[in-house]
Motif scaffolding. Structure first.
Motif, short mmCIF file in Angstrom:
data_model
loop_
_atom_site.label_atom_id
_atom_site.label_comp_id
_atom_site.label_asym_id
_atom_site.label_seq_id
_atom_site.Cartn_x
_atom_site.Cartn_y
_atom_site.Cartn_z
N ARG A 1 1.31 -0.87 0.16
CA ARG A 1 0.02 -0.11 0.01
C ARG A 1 0.86 1.60 0.12
O ARG A 1 0.72 2.09 -1.27
CB ARG A 1 -0.85 0.06 1.11
CG ARG A 1 -1.88 0.95 1.32
CD ARG A 1 -2.97 1.07 2.60
NE ARG A 1 -3.97 0.29 1.67
CZ ARG A 1 -5.22 0.22 2.67
NH1 ARG A 1 -5.32 1.04 3.42
NH2 ARG A 1 -5.68 -0.37 2.57
N ALA A 2 1.75 1.11 0.51
CA ALA A 2 2.62 2.33 0.64
C ALA A 2 3.62 2.95 -0.36
O ALA A 2 3.51 4.16 -0.60
CB ALA A 2 3.65 1.78 2.10
N GLU A 3 3.84 1.31 -1.17
CA GLU A 3 4.61 1.55 -3.03
C GLU A 3 3.45 2.32 -4.02
O GLU A 3 3.99 3.28 -4.31
CB GLU A 3 4.90 0.66 -2.97
CG GLU A 3 5.73 0.01 -2.31
CD GLU A 3 6.34 -1.37 -2.59
OE1 GLU A 3 7.31 -1.86 -2.88
OE2 GLU A 3 5.13 -2.04 -3.05
N VAL A 4 2.53 1.98 -3.69
CA VAL A 4 1.47 2.59 -4.43
C VAL A 4 0.74 3.90 -4.41
O VAL A 4 1.10 4.95 -5.07
CB VAL A 4 -0.42 1.88 -4.57
CG1 VAL A 4 -0.85 2.57 -5.37
CG2 VAL A 4 0.23 0.21 -4.78
N LYS A 5 1.15 4.37 -3.00
CA LYS A 5 -0.16 5.79 -2.46
C LYS A 5 2.24 6.22 -2.51
O LYS A 5 1.32 7.77 -3.21
CB LYS A 5 0.17 6.01 -1.53
CG LYS A 5 -0.97 5.42 0.26
CD LYS A 5 -1.31 5.65 1.12
CE LYS A 5 -2.11 5.18 1.41
NZ LYS A 5 -3.24 5.29 2.75
N ALA A 6 3.20 6.31 -2.67
CA ALA A 6 4.10 6.69 -3.10
C ALA A 6 3.89 6.67 -4.95
O ALA A 6 4.25 7.95 -5.21
CB ALA A 6 5.54 6.64 -2.71
N GLU A 7 3.87 5.94 -5.47
CA GLU A 7 3.24 6.60 -6.87
C GLU A 7 2.65 6.85 -7.62
O GLU A 7 2.85 7.99 -8.68
CB GLU A 7 3.59 4.86 -7.48
CG GLU A 7 4.57 4.31 -7.28
CD GLU A 7 4.58 2.65 -8.43
OE1 GLU A 7 2.99 2.29 -9.51
OE2 GLU A 7 5.56 1.86 -8.31
N LEU A 8 1.60 6.87 -6.63
CA LEU A 8 0.15 8.25 -6.57
C LEU A 8 0.68 9.41 -6.88
O LEU A 8 0.66 10.43 -7.24
CB LEU A 8 -1.12 7.18 -5.84
CG LEU A 8 -2.10 8.93 -6.58
CD1 LEU A 8 -2.28 8.13 -7.89
CD2 LEU A 8 -3.55 7.72 -5.24
#
Length: 79
Positions: free
Chosen positions: A31-38
């Motif tokens: 989830r943290a990776e997706v939020k960072a990419e977003l």
């Protein structure tokens, strides 16, 4: 007979909910990776989540946001 029916119902309910818990944590992104990419896509301007074609009622908000962004650019350019 009654016990077999109740047992069958309980078993079918457990089997029906099993796929909901089958998601693996090792596959895909966290989830943290997706939020960072977003967040990086939004900063880069690659992702415009709200636009005038999909949400025309938000046009005044978009115009105000663009004006604030332009004002911030002008203010930083004069420093």
């Amino acid at each position: 007979m009654k016990n077999a029916l109740i047992g069958g119902l309980v078993l079918s309910a457990l089997l029906a909910t099993a796929p909901a818990f089958a998601q693996s944590t090792s596959a895909g992104k966290s989830r943290a990776e997706v939020k960072a990419e977003l967040a990086s896509a939004r900063r880069a301007g690659d992702l415009e989540a709200v636009n005038s074609l999909s949400y025309p009622q938000l046009r005044p908000y978009q115009e105000r946001h663009a004006q604030l962004r332009a004002d911030n650019r002008d203010a930083s350019a004069t420093r």
